[in-house]
Write a protein that holds these residues in place. Structure first.
Motif, PDB file in Angstrom:
ATOM      1  N   MET A   1       0.833  -1.204   0.000  1.00  0.00           N
ATOM      2  CA  MET A   1       0.000   0.000   0.000  1.00  0.00           C
ATOM      3  C   MET A   1       0.864   1.249   0.000  1.00  0.00           C
ATOM      4  N   GLN A   2       1.898   1.237   0.838  1.00  0.00           N
ATOM      5  CA  GLN A   2       2.777   2.398   0.902  1.00  0.00           C
ATOM      6  C   GLN A   2       3.477   2.632  -0.426  1.00  0.00           C
ATOM      7  N   MET A   3       3.883   1.558  -1.065  1.00  0.00           N
ATOM      8  CA  MET A   3       4.552   1.649  -2.367  1.00  0.00           C
ATOM      9  C   MET A   3       3.646   2.335  -3.390  1.00  0.00           C
ATOM     10  N   ARG A   4       2.387   1.916  -3.448  1.00  0.00           N
ATOM     11  CA  ARG A   4       1.473   2.509  -4.428  1.00  0.00           C
ATOM     12  C   ARG A   4       1.172   3.969  -4.102  1.00  0.00           C
ATOM     13  N   PHE A   5       0.986   4.289  -2.832  1.00  0.00           N
ATOM     14  CA  PHE A   5       0.710   5.680  -2.462  1.00  0.00           C
ATOM     15  C   PHE A   5       1.930   6.570  -2.720  1.00  0.00           C
ATOM     16  N   ASP A   6       3.127   6.029  -2.490  1.00  0.00           N
ATOM     17  CA  ASP A   6       4.336   6.801  -2.780  1.00  0.00           C
ATOM     18  C   ASP A   6       4.456   7.087  -4.270  1.00  0.00           C
ATOM     19  N   GLU A   7       4.088   6.109  -5.094  1.00  0.00           N
ATOM     20  CA  GLU A   7       4.105   6.321  -6.542  1.00  0.00           C
ATOM     21  C   GLU A   7       3.156   7.453  -6.925  1.00  0.00           C
ATOM     22  N   ALA A   8       1.978   7.441  -6.331  1.00  0.00           N
ATOM     23  CA  ALA A   8       0.993   8.479  -6.641  1.00  0.00           C
ATOM     24  C   ALA A   8       1.458   9.854  -6.162  1.00  0.00           C
ATOM     25  N   ASN A   9       2.015   9.908  -4.964  1.00  0.00           N
ATOM     26  CA  ASN A   9       2.489  11.195  -4.433  1.00  0.00           C
ATOM     27  C   ASN A   9       3.629  11.756  -5.262  1.00  0.00           C
ATOM     28  N   ALA A  10       4.502  10.865  -5.742  1.00  0.00           N
ATOM     29  CA  ALA A  10       5.623  11.318  -6.576  1.00  0.00           C
ATOM     30  C   ALA A  10       5.130  11.886  -7.904  1.00  0.00           C
ATOM     31  N   ALA A  11       3.933  11.443  -8.325  1.00  0.00           N
ATOM     32  CA  ALA A  11       3.352  11.937  -9.574  1.00  0.00           C
ATOM     33  C   ALA A  11       2.435  13.141  -9.350  1.00  0.00           C
ATOM     34  N   GLY A  12       2.433  13.682  -8.140  1.00  0.00           N
ATOM     35  CA  GLY A  12       1.628  14.875  -7.872  1.00  0.00           C
ATOM     36  C   GLY A  12       0.401  14.646  -7.026  1.00  0.00           C
ATOM     37  N   GLY A  13       0.182  13.404  -6.594  1.00  0.00           N
ATOM     38  CA  GLY A  13      -0.965  13.123  -5.745  1.00  0.00           C
ATOM     39  C   GLY A  13      -2.252  13.007  -6.539  1.00  0.00           C
ATOM     40  N   PRO A 236       5.927  -9.375 -18.550  1.00  0.00           N
ATOM     41  CA  PRO A 236       6.863  -8.249 -18.379  1.00  0.00           C
ATOM     42  C   PRO A 236       6.381  -7.229 -17.352  1.00  0.00           C
ATOM     43  N   ALA A 237       5.075  -6.938 -17.345  1.00  0.00           N
ATOM     44  CA  ALA A 237       4.543  -5.952 -16.393  1.00  0.00           C
ATOM     45  C   ALA A 237       4.665  -6.457 -14.967  1.00  0.00           C
ATOM     46  N   LEU A 238       4.307  -7.722 -14.735  1.00  0.00           N
ATOM     47  CA  LEU A 238       4.404  -8.277 -13.383  1.00  0.00           C
ATOM     48  C   LEU A 238       5.860  -8.407 -12.959  1.00  0.00           C
ATOM     49  N   ALA A 239       6.740  -8.824 -13.867  1.00  0.00           N
ATOM     50  CA  ALA A 239       8.164  -8.938 -13.541  1.00  0.00           C
ATOM     51  C   ALA A 239       8.739  -7.585 -13.125  1.00  0.00           C
ATOM     52  N   ALA A 240       8.318  -6.525 -13.813  1.00  0.00           N
ATOM     53  CA  ALA A 240       8.797  -5.186 -13.467  1.00  0.00           C
ATOM     54  C   ALA A 240       8.292  -4.771 -12.095  1.00  0.00           C
ATOM     55  N   TRP A 241       7.044  -5.127 -11.790  1.00  0.00           N
ATOM     56  CA  TRP A 241       6.487  -4.798 -10.479  1.00  0.00           C
ATOM     57  C   TRP A 241       7.220  -5.543  -9.365  1.00  0.00           C
ATOM     58  N   ILE A 242       7.476  -6.828  -9.576  1.00  0.00           N
ATOM     59  CA  ILE A 242       8.203  -7.620  -8.581  1.00  0.00           C
ATOM     60  C   ILE A 242       9.599  -7.045  -8.359  1.00  0.00           C
ATOM     61  N   LYS A 243      10.249  -6.654  -9.438  1.00  0.00           N
ATOM     62  CA  LYS A 243      11.586  -6.064  -9.332  1.00  0.00           C
ATOM     63  C   LYS A 243      11.545  -4.773  -8.516  1.00  0.00           C
ATOM     64  N   ALA A 244      10.553  -3.926  -8.779  1.00  0.00           N
ATOM     65  CA  ALA A 244      10.425  -2.671  -8.039  1.00  0.00           C
ATOM     66  C   ALA A 244      10.126  -2.931  -6.569  1.00  0.00           C
ATOM     67  N   TYR A 245       9.289  -3.928  -6.298  1.00  0.00           N
ATOM     68  CA  TYR A 245       8.957  -4.284  -4.919  1.00  0.00           C
ATOM     69  C   TYR A 245      10.195  -4.749  -4.161  1.00  0.00           C
ATOM     70  N   PHE A 256      -0.335 -10.907   0.217  1.00  0.00           N
ATOM     71  CA  PHE A 256      -0.832  -9.743   0.950  1.00  0.00           C
ATOM     72  C   PHE A 256      -0.362  -8.437   0.312  1.00  0.00           C
ATOM     73  N   SER A 257       0.808  -8.463  -0.301  1.00  0.00           N
ATOM     74  CA  SER A 257       1.314  -7.264  -0.969  1.00  0.00           C
ATOM     75  C   SER A 257       0.536  -6.975  -2.247  1.00  0.00           C
ATOM     76  N   VAL A 258       0.130  -8.021  -2.949  1.00  0.00           N
ATOM     77  CA  VAL A 258      -0.733  -7.841  -4.118  1.00  0.00           C
ATOM     78  C   VAL A 258      -2.051  -7.219  -3.689  1.00  0.00           C
ATOM     79  N   SER A 259      -2.626  -7.775  -2.633  1.00  0.00           N
ATOM     80  CA  SER A 259      -3.890  -7.263  -2.113  1.00  0.00           C
ATOM     81  C   SER A 259      -3.766  -5.791  -1.725  1.00  0.00           C
ATOM     82  N   GLY A 260      -2.724  -5.459  -0.975  1.00  0.00           N
ATOM     83  CA  GLY A 260      -2.537  -4.080  -0.534  1.00  0.00           C
ATOM     84  C   GLY A 260      -2.324  -3.119  -1.683  1.00  0.00           C
ATOM     85  N   TYR A 261      -1.531  -3.530  -2.666  1.00  0.00           N
ATOM     86  CA  TYR A 261      -1.240  -2.673  -3.803  1.00  0.00           C
ATOM     87  C   TYR A 261      -2.513  -2.381  -4.597  1.00  0.00           C
TER      88      TYR A 261
END
Length: 316
Positions: A1-13, A236-245, A256-261
């Motif tokens: 959840m924090q990862m996704r919210f940080d992504e959004a905040n970095a893009a301007g909220g 490729p999309a999921l692999a990139a997400w796992i790498k970022a995580y 649980f991380s999938v659920s939270g994201y």
């Protein structure tokens, strides 16, 4: 959840607003959960309680949120109170236990030929929902129940329950418990050299189960709304997400991380749709008209809410 919210905040909220995630730990204890929810609502001024973990915690804290017109969004608690009776302030995602169990049992009876279905369940609302689901499946499939035994929340000794199930000749045991209880029950069966099929709901679906349970939990079946994000064979999309995580948390993501994201992403989409003047009421209206397919790369079904339906997923 924090990862996704940080992504959004970095893009301007969202409409220029930054999202602040405040986390409190209930310790899987209802009293601590109530105190945590009270703190979040009264001291932190929470706009929503999101992804509250645990059925008993959700049952105790949702009324607190509704009383103060604070949104209860997507608790990790597949029980009816999370979406019924209809309220503009509560929405749920996870397919309820009562619906999960018939789906799983129907599949296992058809594919593996199980006929004598037993259940061992936690003696609370969660466990009783599992039993209701099993009994519905038994009636539908025109089978006879085998044995139904309960255990108290927090129990660690399951020897008497397993003996009763074995003596009854159950060939499939449905477990209405979480990770620790599932491991304990299956370990006890292995001690008796008893190897029926075991099936559990999403309550015990995580990589922790086999890491902690080892050989004792081999062959366990489970139903789940949010699958484990396997790196092998990932798109490729999921692999990139796992790498970022992994880069962010130095660990592989569990379900649980999938659920939270996904739940964080769904919140962001609804908040964006609600517009700049965000209120609990405008957020509720936005969710009621939302169709979400952002979980597709994880293997999660489409999520839909409606004015008369605040449960986003009804199948697996």
């Amino acid at each position: 959840m924090q990862m996704r919210f940080d992504e959004a905040n970095a893009a301007g909220g969202v409409h220029g607003r930054r999202i602040r995630l405040v986390v409190e730990d209930s310790g899987w204890d209802t009293k601590r959960g109530v105190l945590a929810a009270s703190k979040l609502i009264d001291r932190d001024g929470a706009f929503a309680l999101i992804n509250v973990l645990g059925s008993s915690i959700a049952v105790a804290t949702i009324p607190m949120a509704l009383e103060r017109k604070v949104l209860s969004l997507f608790p990790a608690a597949p029980v009816p109170i999370t979406y019924e009776p209809l309220s503009p302030y509560k929405f749920s995602l996870d397919t309820p236990y009562e619906q999960q169990v018939p789906i799983g049992v129907r599949y296992l009876v058809k594919t593996a030929g199980y006929r004598k279905l037993g259940v061992v369940y936690q003696d609370d609302d969660f466990g009783r929902d599992v039993v209701k689901g099993l009994n519905a499946a038994i009636r539908e499939l025109e089978l006879q129940p085998c044995e139904q035994v309960s255990f108290r929340r927090g129990a660690t000794d399951f020897s008497s329950q397993v003996v009763r199930l074995k003596q009854a000749g159950c060939d499939l045991v449905v477990v209405g418990g979480s990770t620790r209880e599932t491991i304990g029950i299956m370990s006890e069966a292995r001690k008796l050299d008893w190897k029926p099929g075991f099936y559990v709901t999403a309550s015990a679906y995580s990589d922790q189960l086999h890491k902690l349970g080892g050989a004792a939990v081999e062959g366990l079946y489970a139903t789940v709304s949010f699958p484990h994000p396997y790196e092998d064979g990932a798109s490729p999309a999921l692999a990139a997400w796992i790498k970022a995580y992994k880069a962010r948390f130095n660990a592989a993501p569990p379900p649980f991380s999938v659920s939270g994201y996904i739940k964080a992403d769904l919140f962001l989409r609804a908040a964006d749709k609600a517009g700049p003047a965000l209120t609990a009421e405008s957020m509720s209206k936005a969710l009621e008209g939302l169709e979400y397919s952002g979980g597709k790369m994880f293997g999660v079904q489409a999520i839909r809410f409606g004015p008369d339906d605040h449960l986003g997923m009804r199948s697996l």
